[in-house]
Design an enzyme around this catalytic site. Sequence first.
Site, PDB file in Angstrom:
ATOM      1  N   PHE A   1       0.840  -1.189   0.000  1.00  0.00           N
ATOM      2  CA  PHE A   1       0.000   0.000   0.000  1.00  0.00           C
ATOM      3  C   PHE A   1       0.876   1.240   0.000  1.00  0.00           C
ATOM      4  CE2 PHE A   1      -4.545   1.163   0.883  1.00  0.00           C
ATOM      5  CZ  PHE A   1      -5.100   0.141   0.139  1.00  0.00           C
TER       6      PHE A   1
ATOM      7  N   GLN B   1      -8.059  15.089   2.730  1.00  0.00           N
ATOM      8  CA  GLN B   1      -7.393  14.176   1.803  1.00  0.00           C
ATOM      9  C   GLN B   1      -8.157  14.041   0.489  1.00  0.00           C
ATOM     10  OE1 GLN B   1      -6.739   9.679   2.562  1.00  0.00           O
ATOM     11  NE2 GLN B   1      -4.729  10.643   2.521  1.00  0.00           N
TER      12      GLN B   1
ATOM     13  N   HIS C   1      -8.240  11.707  -2.595  1.00  0.00           N
ATOM     14  CA  HIS C   1      -7.773  10.372  -2.998  1.00  0.00           C
ATOM     15  C   HIS C   1      -7.377  10.419  -4.462  1.00  0.00           C
ATOM     16  CE1 HIS C   1      -7.719   6.058  -3.758  1.00  0.00           C
ATOM     17  NE2 HIS C   1      -7.806   5.847  -2.457  1.00  0.00           N
TER      18      HIS C   1
ATOM     19  N   LEU D   1     -14.962   5.789  -5.406  1.00  0.00           N
ATOM     20  CA  LEU D   1     -13.609   5.427  -4.998  1.00  0.00           C
ATOM     21  C   LEU D   1     -13.116   4.186  -5.734  1.00  0.00           C
ATOM     22  CD1 LEU D   1     -11.235   5.729  -2.987  1.00  0.00           C
ATOM     23  CD2 LEU D   1     -12.532   4.264  -1.428  1.00  0.00           C
TER      24      LEU D   1
ATOM     25  N   GLU E   1      -6.845   2.206  -3.479  1.00  0.00           N
ATOM     26  CA  GLU E   1      -5.396   2.231  -3.639  1.00  0.00           C
ATOM     27  C   GLU E   1      -4.848   0.828  -3.892  1.00  0.00           C
ATOM     28  OE1 GLU E   1      -3.406   5.095  -1.136  1.00  0.00           O
ATOM     29  OE2 GLU E   1      -2.052   3.526  -0.444  1.00  0.00           O
TER      30      GLU E   1
ATOM     31  N   ARG F   1      -0.649   9.661  -0.617  1.00  0.00           N
ATOM     32  CA  ARG F   1      -1.795  10.098  -1.415  1.00  0.00           C
ATOM     33  C   ARG F   1      -1.736  11.566  -1.830  1.00  0.00           C
ATOM     34  NH1 ARG F   1      -6.763   6.817   1.565  1.00  0.00           N
ATOM     35  NH2 ARG F   1      -6.248   4.820   0.604  1.00  0.00           N
TER      36      ARG F   1
ATOM     37  N   HIS G   1     -11.882  12.795  -0.100  1.00  0.00           N
ATOM     38  CA  HIS G   1     -12.050  11.427   0.375  1.00  0.00           C
ATOM     39  C   HIS G   1     -12.106  11.294   1.891  1.00  0.00           C
ATOM     40  CE1 HIS G   1     -11.653   7.116   0.447  1.00  0.00           C
ATOM     41  NE2 HIS G   1     -10.475   7.147   1.039  1.00  0.00           N
TER      42      HIS G   1
ATOM     43  N   ARG H   1      -3.097  11.133   5.630  1.00  0.00           N
ATOM     44  CA  ARG H   1      -3.264   9.764   6.134  1.00  0.00           C
ATOM     45  C   ARG H   1      -2.756   8.754   5.106  1.00  0.00           C
ATOM     46  NH1 ARG H   1      -6.905   5.940   5.147  1.00  0.00           N
ATOM     47  NH2 ARG H   1      -8.483   7.262   4.157  1.00  0.00           N
TER      48      ARG H   1
END
Lengths: 326, 560, 298
Positions: B114, B227, B229, B239, B242, B273, B337, B372
């Site tokens: 990730f 954030q 995304h 969405l 990721e 991100r 996001h 984050r």
Amino acid sequence: MTDATANTMKVKLKIKRFDPAESGGKTWWQDYEVDVHPDSTVLDSLIEVREQNDGTLALRCACRASICGSCGMKVNGSAKLVCKTRVVDVAPNGEQLTIEPMGNQHVVRDLVVSLDTFFSQINRVEPYLQPSFVPESGEYTASNESMENLLTGMNCIMCGCCVSDCTVLEVDANFIGPAALAKAWRFTEDPRDSKRDERLKNLNDEDGGMWDCTRCMKCVEVCPKGVAPMDRIMELREAAIEAGNTNTSGYHHTESFYNSVKKHGRLDETRLAIDSAGWTNIPRLLDLAPIGIAAMRKGKLPPVFPHKAEDNKKVKDLYERVEDAD
Amino acid sequence: MYEHDVLIIGGGLAGLRAAVEVTRAGADVAVISKVHPVRSHSNAAQGGINAPLTDRGEDWKGHAFDTIKGSDFLADQDAVEVMSSEAGEAVLELERMGVIFSRDENGKLGTRAFGGQKEARTYFVGAITGSAILHVLFEQSLKLGLNVYEEWFVTKLIIEDGACRGVVSIDLKTGEMHTIKAKAVIIAAGGAGRVFEPSTNALICTGDGLSLAYRAGVPLMDMEMIQYHPTTLARTGILMSEAARGEGGYLLNSSGERFMQKVAPEYMELASRDVVSRAEQTEIDEGRGVDGNVLLDLRHLGREYIEAKLGYLQEVSVEFLGIDMAEQPVPVQPGMHYIMGGIKTNIDGETVVPGLYAAGECANVSVHGANRLGANSLLDTVVFGRRSGAHAVEYIKTVGDHSKSEEDIKSEKARIQALLDRPKGERVATVRNDMARGMTKGIGVFRDQASMEGALENLVNVKSRMDGFSVENKGKVFNTDLMFALELEFMVDCAEAVVAGALTRKESRGAHYRTDITERDDENWLKHTLMYKDETAENGVRVETSDVTITQWEPIKRVY
Amino acid sequence: MKYAFYPGCVARGGAPELYDSALAVMARLGIEHVELTKAACTGAGVLQEKNLKMGDILNVRTFALAEQMGLPIMVLCSTCQGVMSQANHRVKKDPEYLAEINEHLAPEGLEYKGTTSVKHLLWGLIEDIGLDKLKKTFTRELTGMNMAPFYGCYMVRPSDALEFPAYPQRETSIEDLIESVGGSVTDFAGKTACCGFPILFINQANSMKMVANHTGTAKDLGADAMVTPCPLCHLNLDGYQPKARKQVRGDKADLPVIHVPQLIGLAMGMSEKELGLQKHIVSTKEIVRKAEAAPAKS
């Protein structure tokens, strides 16, 4: 119809309304017309109605991405998750869409149904992992294959579409329903669960359990997440039989069918009826008799000596080859 | 009469995890939520949950450092240490409850890579990790016989003698208003994504919890940290996890170039991100996008792999855009996001108001700082959901009888009746859309003084219209029209704090990237912004700052 | 047109009038057929509950027999259609599975290559003969006859295995046929629901409710008859209608449930006897009378 220049399209909706505040509740149909983007979903259109047209329209929706399970309702008579139903797919030529609340569940207001039916069914299957031990630390060991297998069941988002369109629930509120049975499957197939046999036995024995499904496939067709509840129910039946549950009409029906085809290549309908009722179940046999007699008078009773497929010996050999291989 | 030892607002991951903890301790607990727990937005978390598995010798400090670096050093390091060191047990416990995590060849938990992390330590269930965990926690709640007020909407916290003693709420199914008394209240009501438009967030993410705490005098912290995304589906804003990049997906510009090479040669598509979103926006702004998007390309992974590991993404792509990801790249763009900011709490979820806790996205502990990491949000919910529950159980032992006051319900009934009685005015949705579009415009992937002032100006205009909208539905049963009006009031509070925080922070850090001040300024701004509701202050907000807690990782330049 | 003909157990057993009327209609239309006398039962979805693979093997064997003859299969039964389509769908999308099944068939000298199609008479009439050509064989215009379609389950679900995307007209095939004979369609919500037959021996109370609801509702909406492509639905909706209606609605059985070839046969001017209409449990006298009184086709 799509108007490419304006980049909007007209959507015509006929929505079933229900207002519980009126004495005893009032039901009526209301027509709406909204302009939305040509790629819009049915949910986009309904939100447009609610926000720009009629603030009294009640519906549930949250994620808009087919994962929260809020927006199940009937579109043109069958249950759909409207957030993943594009208008062009259900009304390609600008036809009016008929929108109703889901079936088999009590309507609270407009398109909102009570969740009680659904979750009381789910609760009947003790829907939580019941392992025989809990590791002091770390995780249970289980194959990746066994976990990926469960994904089919875990894909269920509890939207209620299968319950809405279940043809058994239409006539029998005691049926445990497709969603609960698919949920049960998720545990009977989980290698970490220790109650597989009990679960199968309960669902086999209980009134409204796994054998009351008619295999109509409505749940498979309307499930928006590929859970295919009826397929899970068939797997439960197969597992219940394998686990030695042979006390149901359903089992005798299946067994008799299997053996009839093995023996004759075809079906012995008389035998099937008697086997399913159970040889010792005198009331049930008597119950079937008058129908049989009426049919005989009309010249349409199944033959007493079952006709056989010409190659019934070959079918029998084939059965034996397959059974041996398994 | 409704009374509980502990009342939890919200039935998502943080709320249910807290409820399990309180139940285990033998205290009386209930969850109150405006939606049924399985409808909660935790569902939407797709890719996974991060955890260094310390029980098999993995070092939690690696995860802690990646998190802190990801936060652009704004996270409080004591909080991150707690999260990282408790992560392994938190994830293993979820597995033991029944989560069907993917396995390795030995039947043990298996990982995927990730963004923003040196090691692959993300545990997952296909691309439905949030949903799979939420449903298992819901199963546990059924097993424990948890009391849930389903489809009850909280309008106000009851604060007496400086402590939180319950809530006032509407049972949406009947329209009746009720007081629920509690010795402690845990807010686990999720984020505030709908303050922006578009957003990946569910329509229910309206910042209710943040506003409830804010109105009760609790500061909202680092609210400017929004954030975006990097991969939300073109036009729909849905969405695309990721995990698509974690499993090896590429990001391409219009000439087929993997443009991340230019800004993050080491991490490429798996940089943090904020970094990826900025790179995408730059491609789009400089004319190398495809109709306002860049392309997410999974074709090289093959159909079988895509369907096995990223089935939900394929489903969404096919059904919403008609694109088969095994055959064609899918257009994506940055989309709002997550809000890193939130109700300021300590590592036990406590706010400055005794008896009031917060956990999950609505809270700011702070573990995410200015950005984050993917798959840290689920971790945050279970770790701090559990800790809040555990601490609340101790706290209630110090509290005597339940509150006897009926003042709050009286005033709330009057307030809501007045709202219903307003003459016909603007539609709630019109005001909300104006607010949310203005927020996205001013507080975007890139921002500067002028854009943020524009957002403020827009918000001032919106606030001036808050007495002028009306509720069309006057009925009692399932009156969502009324709920949307109350939600709008909550969202405006959140917007106010976001704009105030953004205008205050005179540097670029993480998601707060100012094109007019492009550098991080540790000397002056290694600080949290704290927004207090204060009618006497300019625009109704008083902004304070506080120091960031540094334990063992001194801020360094952030390179991916 | 020539088909490998698979009438199914029920047409050769409990519903002989289906077999007889189908042959009569096919002869009138010049449809050639070779009956697959060596084929086994499809398993009807019931055998599949015990052993899905065994069911697939039996059906693939039937496909292989037809493939050897180079003919598409024609069936008279929705359940046969559905179960065969599902089996065909499964093996066509999974070559490994098909290879495994072929191994079991090898000792009999059979192998299925995946080229056989399965078509119910209802679909064959519309897709292969065509409604225009079909209409030319009609001698009567059945105007004034209201008919309710009853698809049941297996002819409509699962829609992908039944190739609905490629043949969208299948969704309205009974309605189209009713209109082609000059009749009026009585639409009702239950037309794609379960008839109750599969649980007749398992939960008779539920089965009877389904029979009573479907036949009663269609009658209430003005139907003179119900038309079904499924002999199992027929067995239940016709055979159990007296009992169901009495038990559930407290009224009498009054809705004849006719087979697809019987509807066509009536339009072709065939007699009650030729079509076996006297063999029904619920009297068909009234619809026979109406058909006989219908105007000749110009």
